[in-house]
Design a protein around this motif. Sequence first.
Motif: not given
Length: 145
Positions: A70-73, A16-18, A103-105, A96-98
């Motif tokens: 991804a939001d569903a996760l 995610f950082a990459g 991921a969704a973001d 998913a959301r952070n």
Amino acid sequence: MADAYLSGELGSAVGFAGAGAALGAIAQQNDQMSQQVSSGQLKMNPDAANKAAEVYKSKADEVDRLVQKADALARVEGLGEYGSAQQLAGKFGQKARNGSTGAADLLANLRNELNRKADLFRQAAKDYVATDEQIGEDLKRGSQA
């Protein structure tokens, strides 16, 4: 075109950082293109620009579907009442959301940048047409003088 754009930037991202760093590079490219369009340095053949815009819009729509998945996760249910199950569900939610690193973001940011790129291509096409019309008017005035 968009696939090469995505695979070139995001394909080399690790985790995610990459992906966040790659999105920053994409946003920076869009900023540069925006400056070129705004300053009149970038004008494109309308047919080519509109085709490119449609490709980016299509890719943005695909990514939007991924955002929804991804939001569903973030709402994982059915893991049980044990503390470890609740912790696991929470970790899924964070992945998913952070804020800006889930991921969704990240996918939502990618979708936004793809839509922005499509808009920039459309603007470059409009500028081309406007310049072409202005040249035509100038030529008419010049031949009438």
